[in-house]
Design an enzyme around this catalytic site. Structure first.
Site, PDB file in Angstrom:
ATOM      1  N   THR A  50      48.146  49.706  35.507  1.00 28.20           N
ATOM      2  CA  THR A  50      46.848  50.271  35.898  1.00 28.20           C
ATOM      3  C   THR A  50      45.782  49.175  35.865  1.00 28.20           C
ATOM      4  O   THR A  50      44.938  49.078  36.755  1.00 28.20           O
ATOM      5  CB  THR A  50      46.466  51.413  34.930  1.00 28.20           C
ATOM      6  N   SER A 110      51.897  60.090  27.584  1.00 27.60           N
ATOM      7  CA  SER A 110      50.931  61.140  27.228  1.00 27.60           C
ATOM      8  C   SER A 110      51.669  62.481  27.242  1.00 27.60           C
ATOM      9  O   SER A 110      52.432  62.752  28.174  1.00 27.60           O
ATOM     10  CB  SER A 110      49.797  61.225  28.257  1.00 27.60           C
ATOM     11  N   ASN A 143      45.935  59.418  31.952  1.00 22.12           N
ATOM     12  CA  ASN A 143      47.039  59.812  31.084  1.00 22.12           C
ATOM     13  C   ASN A 143      48.258  58.995  31.467  1.00 22.12           C
ATOM     14  O   ASN A 143      49.051  59.373  32.337  1.00 22.12           O
ATOM     15  CB  ASN A 143      47.304  61.312  31.221  1.00 22.12           C
ATOM     16  N   GLU A 144      48.382  57.872  30.792  1.00 24.41           N
ATOM     17  CA  GLU A 144      49.440  56.921  31.110  1.00 24.41           C
ATOM     18  C   GLU A 144      50.782  57.441  30.597  1.00 24.41           C
ATOM     19  O   GLU A 144      50.821  58.386  29.804  1.00 24.41           O
ATOM     20  CB  GLU A 144      49.113  55.569  30.456  1.00 24.41           C
ATOM     21  N   PRO A 145      51.891  56.822  31.040  1.00 24.02           N
ATOM     22  CA  PRO A 145      53.207  57.251  30.571  1.00 24.02           C
ATOM     23  C   PRO A 145      53.223  57.395  29.057  1.00 24.02           C
ATOM     24  O   PRO A 145      52.690  56.545  28.335  1.00 24.02           O
ATOM     25  CB  PRO A 145      54.125  56.114  31.023  1.00 24.02           C
TER      26      PRO A 145
END
Ligand code: F6R
Length: 620
Positions: A177, A162, A158-160
């Site tokens: 990532t 999300s 859940n990247e920035p």
């Protein structure tokens, strides 16, 4: 020192002195949950993570299964994520990783294991994800969710950006990532762009959550997650809203937390000498004002009233730390009498990158310097470099009429393998040995350039590194025995160790721990020597930590760089540059040593061109 909860965090945060203790704590938590449920004839539903963080935890669970009979037959697992697209049998799949790292070694039922699928056709992914959620619900929901945290602050993938309510879905990975994963994929271009991950909302539904983070490189993002306000730009911060989430850290990952970094700003403290030093140096650097120029007002304006009252006035505190820092300046690191120094280099270039200037100084001052290269570093050599050497050797043999047939056979084998090699595919034994030889010859050339004769070099090739992949085996008892024999044979007066705990692949950390184990054993038998820690290529010591600095002239720096340049396979572009830093290793070394000199200058200490910093290890 034992574990303690850090005050003033927004998610309960428990810090352990070491990674092993932290890992053991989580393993025991899982063990007691499984045993409780087993005896009540209930299943245990675990949410699991992959990555470097939980490796120790899974080893411990395997041990508990094998040695303490922990029964996994009623355990149901749901993994957080999988790259997309990704075949489950691919070397890089989280699926294969989970089976190799945990499931193959415990009595879990195959049908109880759930790992997001990386091969579902794109058009069906949404439906697949909804089914994954349904399976979690049908299993009764997750009892305990294990999480790591990425440098973007992600949990799962859940990247920035999300949202807190996001569900299991396909996501696009953040460039940071992908860069962090680049080394395992042998190049960023090979890292998939997408992944399937449980959502933040899915994760938050687990009844209990444990987020683990180890190593200095996690420090900054952990601080954001547990100290700053909840935000979509650090999805781990959403744990603040969970009623039973705990963040478990080792000391290195906790070092950026305010109560640990600046404890005086959150309450009354016991002013130990090292805390005084840290506070006064921090103040001097924050103000850009020399130690002997600090005023009482400077202390007051920076929440240091208490220190001022107890140990002030300012000029006394400034003088005290000034004198301590003057005492760190050391022009003869091995002393005035001829001594034997043993430098441990985890990879074959850390010696000259991190303490090349000190090695040059010790050799010039007549000390006997040995260098022990602990691992072969063979996974960090590009295929094209290995091929060039094979080609050279065949040409050389041809030129001088040496055993042409045999070298051509090897060349052919290497060629056949390389022509069909997939990115990240482990090398053949031939290639691993060729790459090892390349690094060994470079290390010899680098050490000789620094003045250390070839016969004073040791190539230990420790067993834990001989996997041919990024993942390392545990330290082998024979690795420790080899180190003990080395101490007994060389009888050093001083040893130098890469004391860096933030190495992204853990090799430095493993080497340091192996050395410390061996040192404790030889010390118990009465062998004594000083142990100095240097930093690897990734970070420098904090200014207040430094206990010794060795000044380098411009000439020393040029000399040191020549030794670093000898590591040709790591020059221009390194296979494992470590994070996002685009600079070459020699540039980092120069910037860092000049940076340390700048710090001394700012503190109002003598002005140097460059300094190499060290910390003494006293066996704690
Ligand atoms: C892995 C996962 C990720 C990792 C995180 C930290 O399943 O979901 O969130 O936990 O990227 O990775 P490591 O532990 O390798 O630093």
């Amino acid at each position: 020192m034992s574990s303690h909860y850090v005050p003033h965090t927004k998610t309960p945060t428990l810090v352990f002195p070491t990674t092993a203790q932290a890992t053991r704590h989580v393993a025991l938590m899982i063990e007691s949950l499984i045993r409780q449920n087993n005896s009540a004839n209930r299943p245990t539903v675990l949410g699991l993570a992959t990555g470097s963080t939980p490796v120790g935890l899974y080893r411990e669970l395997i041990r508990l299964h094998k040695e303490a009979g922990l029964d996994f037959s009623r355990v149901i697992t749901f993994n957080l994520d999988e790259y997309y697209p990704m075949e489950p049998t691919d070397d890089h799949s989280y699926n294969l990783w989970m089976w190799e790292t945990l499931f193959n070694h415990i009595n879990i039922k195959k049908e109880n294991v759930h790992i997001p699928c990386g091969t579902t056709p794109a058009i069906d992914v949404e439906e697949y994800c909804a089914r994954y959620e349904q399976l979690i619900r049908r299993a009764g929901g997750i009892d305990l969710q294990i999480l790591g945290i990425g440098r973007t602050g992600h949990i799962g993938f859940n990247e920035p950006g999300s949202t807190r309510h996001s569900r299991t879905r396909m996501v696009t990975l953040d460039p940071v990532t992908r860069r962090d994963a680049a080394s395992s994929f042998f190049g960023e271009e090979n890292v998939p762009q997408q992944a399937v991950t449980m959502g933040v909302g899915t994760i938050l539904e687990a009844r209990k959550i444990v987020l683990m983070a180890f190593g200095e490189h996690k420090g900054k993002v952990v601080r954001k997650a547990v100290e700053e306000d909840m935000t979509e730009s650090v999805t781990a911060s959403f744990l603040q809203k969970h009623s039973d989430a705990t963040v478990i850290l080792d000391m290195s990952a906790a070092r950026e937390l305010t109560p640990i970094k600046k404890p005086w700003s959150v309450g009354s403290v016991n002013w130990t000498p090292s805390l005084i030093r840290r506070a006064v140096i921090g103040l001097s650097l924050a103000m850009g004002k020399g130690l002997l120029k600090l005023s009482d007002d400077d202390f007051r304006e920076h929440e240091l009233f208490e220190l001022l009252r107890e140990y002030g006035p300012a000029h006394k505190l400034g003088r005290r730390v000034f004198d301590e820092m003057m005492g760190t300046i050391c022009t003869s690191p091995a002393g005035n009498e001829p001594k034997t120094a043993l430098v441990f280099s985890p990879h074959p270039d850390d010696d000259v990158i991190s303490m090349g200037g000190t090695i040059i100084r010790m050799v010039e001052q007549g000390h006997k310097v040995h260098i022990a290269y602990m691992t072969s570093g063979n996974i960090a050599v590009f295929d094209h470099d290995a091929w060039r050497f094979v080609d050279f050797v065949c040409g050389f043999n041809d030129l001088f009429g040496i055993d042409k047939e045999h070298s051509e056979q090897v060349k052919q084998r290497v060629k056949t393998f390389l022509s069909s090699k997939k990115p990240g595919q482990p090398d053949t034994e031939d290639l691993l040995n060729i790459k090892k030889l390349i690094r060994e010859t470079e290390a010899r050339a680098g050490a000789v350039a620094a003045g250390v004769p070839a016969e004073q070099l040791e190539f230990m090739d420790l067993r834990f590194y001989r996997t041919g992949t990024i993942a390392k085996a545990p330290i082998h008892p024979q690795d420790i025995e080899d180190l003990i024999s080395l101490f007994e044979r060389l009888q050093p007066d001083q040893i130098y160790v890469a004391g860096e705990m933030s190495d992204p692949h853990g090799t430095h950390r493993m080497c340091a721990n192996a050395i410390f184990d061996a040192v404790k054993k030889v010390r118990a038998k009465g062998q004594m020597f000083e142990v100095w820690l240097y930093r690897g290529a990734w970070e420098e010591w904090e200014p207040h930590e430094v206990e010794r600095v060795v000044p380098l002239s411009t000439g020393d720096m040029d000399h040191k760089k020549i030794a670093i340049f000898r590591h040709q396979s790591q020059k221009d572009k390194a296979m494992f540059p470590g994070g996002t830093d685009k600079r070459e290793f020699w540039q980092r070394a120069e910037d860092r040593n000049r940076g340390t000199a700048k710090v001394y200058d700012t503190l109002g200490l003598p002005e140097f061109f460059a300094l190499e910093g060290f910390v003494q290890w006293r066996g704690e």
